[in-house]
Design a protein around this motif. Structure first.
Motif, PDB file in Angstrom:
ATOM      1  N   MET A   1      36.529  47.059  39.216  1.00  0.00           N
ATOM      2  CA  MET A   1      35.307  46.741  39.917  1.00  0.00           C
ATOM      3  C   MET A   1      34.165  47.451  39.224  1.00  0.00           C
ATOM      4  O   MET A   1      34.287  48.599  38.818  1.00  0.00           O
ATOM      5  CB  MET A   1      35.402  47.175  41.380  1.00  0.00           C
ATOM      6  N   PRO A  75      43.968  46.840  46.452  1.00  0.00           N
ATOM      7  CA  PRO A  75      42.759  46.184  46.969  1.00  0.00           C
ATOM      8  C   PRO A  75      42.759  45.968  48.480  1.00  0.00           C
ATOM      9  O   PRO A  75      41.717  46.098  49.110  1.00  0.00           O
ATOM     10  CB  PRO A  75      42.740  44.840  46.241  1.00  0.00           C
ATOM     11  N   SER A 161      32.970  40.680  38.026  1.00  0.00           N
ATOM     12  CA  SER A 161      32.656  41.601  39.124  1.00  0.00           C
ATOM     13  C   SER A 161      31.732  40.945  40.142  1.00  0.00           C
ATOM     14  O   SER A 161      31.905  41.128  41.347  1.00  0.00           O
ATOM     15  CB  SER A 161      32.021  42.883  38.589  1.00  0.00           C
ATOM     16  N   GLU A 166      38.949  40.838  40.214  1.00  0.00           N
ATOM     17  CA  GLU A 166      39.368  41.942  39.361  1.00  0.00           C
ATOM     18  C   GLU A 166      39.462  41.464  37.921  1.00  0.00           C
ATOM     19  O   GLU A 166      39.935  40.362  37.649  1.00  0.00           O
ATOM     20  CB  GLU A 166      40.725  42.490  39.804  1.00  0.00           C
TER      21      GLU A 166
END
Length: 180
Positions: A1, A75, A161, A166
């Motif tokens: 990120m 995540p 991003s 990802e």
């Protein structure tokens, strides 16, 4: 990120929590130097390469332990609780680079990764790509924080991003360039 401007982190929420740079770094004064800086979060999966390397050349300072828990950094967990980043055990160091200024690197432990092995020596000159150390088995995370206006990230990283996707990066892959 990728977060290109940390002053916009109030827009990053997880279950009502906003991003807290001072708690992440464990140092309000250090955090104040990066309030408008950039940050890249490199999350490792158990099957990934678990050695970490210096993102630039420069002089590495002492690596400071910030003790904490060992929650998962996957995540799903982070979307539910972004404070995992500053609650987990982590190691913080500053690399003094002649081009990009003082770049912060955080090594964040996670479930099954309480042990971080530092193989570099503090207060020495390092080259970009030199090994800094390695994580024990499991998922973990490296966060690199750049001073304001010091890096230009590659467009493909920025695009992915911005989409919330990802970006799978590999060791040695260029993610951006330090401004001169």
């Amino acid at each position: 990120m990728l977060i290109p401007d940390l002053s916009l982190t109030q827009t990053i929420y997880a279950k009502g929590q906003s991003f807290d740079l001072a708690r992440l770094l464990g140092d309000k004064i250090l955090a104040s130097h990066y309030e408008r800086g950039s940050m890249i979060i490199s999350r490792l999966c158990p099957v990934d390469y678990h050695r970490f390397h210096f993102p630039c050349s420069g002089k590495i300072g002492e690596t400071r332990l910030i003790n904490g828990s060992l929650f998962s950094v996957n995540p799903i967990a982070l979307r539910k609780k972004i404070s995992i980043f500053w609650e987990n055990k982590r190691y913080c160091s500053v690399i003094e680079n002649s081009t990009g200024g003082k770049i912060v690197q955080l090594l964040i432990g996670a479930t099954c990764v309480g042990k971080v092995h530092i193989t570099s020596k503090p207060n020495t000159l390092v080259n970009k790509g030199d090994e800094y150390g390695y994580f024990a088995f499991g998922g973990s995370c490296v966060i690199t924080i750049f001073p304001p206006s010091s890096i230009k990230f590659n467009q493909d990283l920025v695009e992915q991003s911005n989409k919330g996707v990802e970006y799978y990066a590999q060791v040695g892959q260029r993610l951006g360039t330090l401004d001169e």
